[in-house]
Design an enzyme around this catalytic site. Structure first.
Site, PDB file in Angstrom:
ATOM      1  N   ASP A 132      32.645  29.805  21.431  1.00 12.16           N
ATOM      2  CA  ASP A 132      33.609  30.789  20.916  1.00 12.16           C
ATOM      3  C   ASP A 132      35.085  30.385  21.031  1.00 12.16           C
ATOM      4  OD1 ASP A 132      31.479  32.336  20.294  1.00 12.16           O
ATOM      5  OD2 ASP A 132      31.867  33.933  21.738  1.00 12.16           O
ATOM      6  N   ARG A 176      32.191  36.387  19.062  1.00 11.50           N
ATOM      7  CA  ARG A 176      32.106  37.817  19.380  1.00 11.50           C
ATOM      8  C   ARG A 176      33.480  38.471  19.412  1.00 11.50           C
ATOM      9  NH1 ARG A 176      28.073  38.131  23.977  1.00 11.50           N
ATOM     10  NH2 ARG A 176      29.564  36.551  24.628  1.00 11.50           N
TER      11      ARG A 176
HETATM   12  O1  F6P Z   1      29.161  33.442  23.434  1.00 13.14           O
HETATM   13  C1  F6P Z   1      28.617  32.599  22.519  1.00 13.14           C
HETATM   14  C2  F6P Z   1      27.831  33.368  21.470  1.00 13.14           C
HETATM   15  O2  F6P Z   1      27.183  32.429  20.640  1.00 13.14           O
HETATM   16  C3  F6P Z   1      28.638  34.367  20.648  1.00 13.14           C
HETATM   17  O3  F6P Z   1      29.332  33.775  19.590  1.00 13.14           O
HETATM   18  C4  F6P Z   1      27.550  35.309  20.204  1.00 13.14           C
HETATM   19  O4  F6P Z   1      28.095  36.589  19.947  1.00 13.14           O
HETATM   20  C5  F6P Z   1      26.635  35.373  21.387  1.00 13.14           C
HETATM   21  O5  F6P Z   1      26.824  34.158  22.095  1.00 13.14           O
HETATM   22  C6  F6P Z   1      25.169  35.532  21.029  1.00 13.14           C
HETATM   23  O6  F6P Z   1      24.451  35.610  22.210  1.00 13.14           O
HETATM   24  P1  F6P Z   1      22.863  35.581  22.316  1.00 13.14           P
HETATM   25  O7  F6P Z   1      22.418  34.181  22.078  1.00 13.14           O
HETATM   26  O8  F6P Z   1      22.563  36.046  23.689  1.00 13.14           O
HETATM   27  O9  F6P Z   1      22.358  36.487  21.236  1.00 13.14           O
END
Ligand code: F6P
Length: 327
Positions: A132, A176
């Site tokens: 991110d 996010r």
């Molecule tokens: O924090 C990194 C990230 O890839 C964000 O961009 C995304 O919102 C989130 O993790 C998704 O998380 P998970 O893999 O737990 O759904």
């Protein structure tokens, strides 16, 4: 290097990011270089609670520099948010005589590390590992460069089909609370508009931009939407736009987790290597409760409190450039 620290535990936590393996390798090899024992803690804080911990050597990190993901695996542990969970984690570390930690992850990982340090005082240094690029105290986080290049590669492919069919595509990228992936993949991919969490754009403003393009003989367009955008998800925005314009056939592509995988770029491998060495050397020199970052090419240790309390600046200049070029 003279230090009281004899055993360092290393773990990855939160969303994985390409280049985390390069950081693990750097931590392990720097520990060995300084004759410090190093232990891998598997599955992040969850593994700390479950005692999933084993000693690592120089060869346990061979041939991982070029691999995406994390060999130590990762998790988002609910157990570590409880007092009992953290107590169990502390007991497991003590049983192995681990006297310092390197945590590789993003802000959730850092919040856990800061709390754990306040409660148990185990010296901890964090390494920014998240696609991110949403942390203050470092110019770049590990994985961001690879993820953005992956997004650009996908956008280029979508551009081909958009051009062939005279279509408008909404491409949703990850991020996010940060629009960095959207902003920079949008500039590199020639997007007509980029919607980021840091800035709201109304449907009418977006349509006004699309109208200008259509009147200037643009036959296809790409809009890049960061998943955490204030204007809504790519699906929602596409539906609203579709209700109001008829000169484009509209499609939506959500890139999702494919941005988290893949071979890390040279940039991410080098960044991870520098931060891995910096984290271990920092611990051995007495730094604790901090994040190792790189600002203007220099290694900098910032307190976790400050990193957690300081929102990252929005790159206004990138948004301005995108606006000028998207006519
Ligand atoms: O924090 C990194 C990230 O890839 C964000 O961009 C995304 O919102 C989130 O993790 C998704 O998380 P998970 O893999 O737990 O759904």
């Amino acid at each position: 290097m003279e230090s009281n620290i004899k055993k360092i535990g290393v773990f990855t936590s939160g969303g994985d990011a390409p280049g985390m393996n390069a950081a693990i390798r750097a931590v392990v090899r720097t520990c060995i270089y300084y004759k410090t024992d190093v232990y891998g803690i598997y599955n992040g804080y969850l593994g700390m609670i479950n005692g999933d911990i084993s000693e690592m050597g120089a060869r346990s990190v061979s041939k991982i520099l070029e691999r995406g993901g994390t060999i130590l695996k990762s998790a988002r542990s609910k157990g570590f948010m409880t007092k009992e969970g953290r107590q169990k984690a502390y007991e497991n570390l003590k049983a192995k005589k681990i006297d310092a930690l390197v945590a590789i992850g993003g802000n959730g990982t850092f919040a856990g590390a800061h709390l754990f340090y306040k409660e148990y005082g185990i010296p901890t240094l964090c390494i920014p590992g998240t696609i991110d690029n949403d942390l203050s105290g470092t110019d770049y986080t590990i994985g961001y460069d690879t993820a953005t290049n992956t997004a650009v590669e996908a956008i280029d492919k979508i551009r081909d089909t958009a051009l062939s069919h005279n279509r408008l595509f909404f491409v949703e990228v990850m991020g996010r609370d940060s629009g960095d992936i959207a902003m920079n993949s949008g500039i590199a991919g020639g997007a007509v508009a980029i919607l980021v969490p840091e800035q709201k754009m109304s449907t009418d403003e977006l349509i006004a931009k699309l109208d200008v393009g259509a009147h200037n003989n643009k036959t296809s367009s790409l809009v890049i939407v960061a998943e955490g955008g204030k204007s809504g998800s790519a699906m929602e925005i596409a539906r609203k736009v579709n209700e109001k314009i008829d000169y484009y056939d509209t499609k939506v592509t959500i890139l999702g987790h494919l941005q988290r995988g893949g071979v890390p770029t040279c940039f991410d491998r080098v960044l991870a290597s520098k931060l891995g060495v910096g984290a271990v050397e920092g611990l051995l020199k007495g730094e604790k409760d901090k994040m190792a970052g790189i600002i203007h090419r220099k290694l900098v240790y910032s307190s976790l409190e400050k990193v957690l309390d300081t929102p990252r600046d929005t790159e206004e200049e990138a948004l301005r450039i995108a606006k000028i070029l998207s006519i």
